[in-house]
Design a protein around this motif. Structure first.
Motif, mmCIF file in Angstrom:
data_model
loop_
_atom_site.group_PDB
_atom_site.id
_atom_site.type_symbol
_atom_site.label_atom_id
_atom_site.label_comp_id
_atom_site.label_asym_id
_atom_site.label_seq_id
_atom_site.Cartn_x
_atom_site.Cartn_y
_atom_site.Cartn_z
ATOM 1 N N ILE A 170 2.003 26.983 19.093
ATOM 2 C CA ILE A 170 0.384 25.962 18.825
ATOM 3 C C ILE A 170 0.840 25.314 20.195
ATOM 4 N N VAL B 267 6.308 27.397 13.223
ATOM 5 C CA VAL B 267 5.755 26.680 13.858
ATOM 6 C C VAL B 267 6.405 25.782 15.119
ATOM 7 N N HIS C 132 8.350 23.500 10.917
ATOM 8 C CA HIS C 132 7.196 23.569 11.755
ATOM 9 C C HIS C 132 7.757 22.004 12.417
ATOM 10 N N THR D 234 -6.407 29.667 11.435
ATOM 11 C CA THR D 234 -6.097 28.700 9.992
ATOM 12 C C THR D 234 -7.428 29.029 8.992
ATOM 13 N N ILE E 54 -0.614 30.350 16.773
ATOM 14 C CA ILE E 54 -2.079 30.442 15.833
ATOM 15 C C ILE E 54 -2.796 29.428 16.557
ATOM 16 N N VAL F 86 -6.462 26.689 15.139
ATOM 17 C CA VAL F 86 -7.124 26.098 14.667
ATOM 18 C C VAL F 86 -8.546 26.752 14.330
ATOM 19 N N GLU G 252 5.221 23.437 17.354
ATOM 20 C CA GLU G 252 3.746 22.743 18.463
ATOM 21 C C GLU G 252 3.870 21.794 19.101
ATOM 22 N N LYS H 58 3.926 26.550 4.075
ATOM 23 C CA LYS H 58 4.860 25.656 5.484
ATOM 24 C C LYS H 58 4.933 24.357 5.048
ATOM 25 N N ASP I 17 -0.473 25.095 3.181
ATOM 26 C CA ASP I 17 0.478 23.864 3.960
ATOM 27 C C ASP I 17 0.213 22.791 2.651
ATOM 28 N N LEU J 122 -3.041 30.315 8.130
ATOM 29 C CA LEU J 122 -2.702 29.280 7.312
ATOM 30 C C LEU J 122 -3.701 28.499 6.776
ATOM 31 N N TYR K 99 -10.344 27.615 5.952
ATOM 32 C CA TYR K 99 -10.450 26.442 4.645
ATOM 33 C C TYR K 99 -10.958 26.776 4.173
ATOM 34 N N GLY L 210 -4.173 25.227 6.781
ATOM 35 C CA GLY L 210 -3.432 24.350 7.282
ATOM 36 C C GLY L 210 -3.939 22.709 6.628
ATOM 37 N N ASP L 211 -2.958 21.863 6.451
ATOM 38 C CA ASP L 211 -3.283 20.437 6.280
ATOM 39 C C ASP L 211 -4.601 19.727 7.222
ATOM 40 N N SER L 212 -4.874 20.960 8.715
ATOM 41 C CA SER L 212 -5.608 20.153 9.057
ATOM 42 C C SER L 212 -7.471 20.041 8.912
#
Ligand code: KIV
Length: 304
Positions: free
Chosen positions: A205, A182, A139, A23, A215, A217, A184, A114, A84, A42, A25, A44-46
């Motif tokens: 992950i 993905v 995912h 990921t 993948i 983070v 997870e 995603k 994401d 990615l 950002y 990610g919305d993480s």
């Protein structure tokens, strides 16, 4: 080296070549990931956890995702970027999902999107997006947007029924055109079975070593996640320690008047500053009009 695209995922799977994702950002992280040769990033919305400090990804908005995606595309222009879709940007309707995927691509510059899960709506959306020319990554397993329904961040697919359901979901996603899935936090044995059963690439992950790719983070890889590191992650760099040491050296150098030094400093003839002081004093004394300071063509007052 040829560019990594949506079709490279399946080709790598067929050739048994591992797909490496992480990921990112922001522009700096994206630059680092591209320089490191990561195949696909990615956004990610993480980012809700890593950047915004939330406990879950649920508060993340489309605007958060669009802005971060655009930054990552700027930092890694030669890397395949996946945006994401955040919580409730596609769960309420097919139209929402199509529109918001379009935002990630049109405003964010993503090359793919995603989304989580394999509900009937999610499957329709994967099909609709794929038909519209939008590559989609699915995912499954621990899908953080469903943390409340799952009862927490727990490993999924541990019994035969849950494993069978996950296999059915993966096959359904592949059938409607998902370019990759993905997986997870599921047992490695289940991830291997899914990987063997679906044509599209699987990306692990916390799903063991037998998926087509991996993948992680960015913050977990680089030691930037504070005290908590998920069991499936590993620090390949101690960025937190390195950056803390660097900033602490900076603070010491400023306090000791060792920074900024000559290399960071620009000089001007001291006469320029004397003239500036004269002009400021003339203004403060009311000897000249403030207009003189706005129009570079007007003459300056003579030194008194
Ligand atoms: O948001 C994210 O970072 C993700 C990865 C954990 C796959 O969805």
């Amino acid at each position: 080296m040829s560019r990594f695209t949506a079709t490279t995922f399946a080709r790598y799977k067929d050739q048994g070549k591992r797909i490496v994702m992480c990921t990112a950002y922001d522009v700096a992280q994206a630059r680092i990931a591209q320089a490191a040769g990561i195949d696909a990033i990615l956004v990610g919305d993480s980012l809700g956890n890593t950047i915004l400090g939330y406990d879950t990804t649920l508060p993340v908005t489309m605007d958060d995702m669009v802005r971060a995606t655009a930054a990552v595309v700027k930092g890694a222009p030669d890397t395949f970027i996946v945006g994401d879709l955040p919580f409730m940007s596609y769960q309420a309707s097919f139209t929402d999902g199509m529109y918001n995927a379009g935002r990630l691509m049109k405003e964010g510059g993503a090359a793919a999107v995603k989304l989580e899960g394999a509900s009937p709506l999610a499957l329709d959306l994967v099909e609709g997006l794929t038909e519209a020319g939008v590559p989609v990554i699915g995912h499954l397993g621990l899908t953080p947007q469903s943390v409340n329904a799952l009862g927490g961040f727990k490993t999924q697919g541990k019994d035969a029924l849950a494993a069978a359901n996950l296999m059915i979901d993966a096959e359904a996603l592949a059938a409607v055109g998902a370019m990759a899935i993905v997986l997870e936090c599921i047992p490695a044995e289940l991830a291997r079975a899914v990987t063997e059963r679906v044509d599209c690439a699987t990306i692990s992950i916390g799903a063991g070593p037998d998926c087509d790719g991996e993948i992680q983070v960015f913050h977990d890889l680089c030691g930037l996640g504070g005290d908590f590191t998920p069991r499936h992650a590993h620090h390949f760099a101690e960025g937190g320690e390195a950056l803390t040491a660097g900033l602490s050296d900076y603070a010491t150098a400023v306090r000791d008047r060792a920074f900024p030094g000559e290399d960071q400093t620009t000089h001007v003839d001291p006469q320029v500053i004397s003239e500036a002081i004269t002009q400021v004093e003339a203004l403060l004394d009311g000897r000249v009009s403030p207009d003189l300071f706005e129009d570079p063509d007007k003459s300056r007052p003579e030194a008194s």
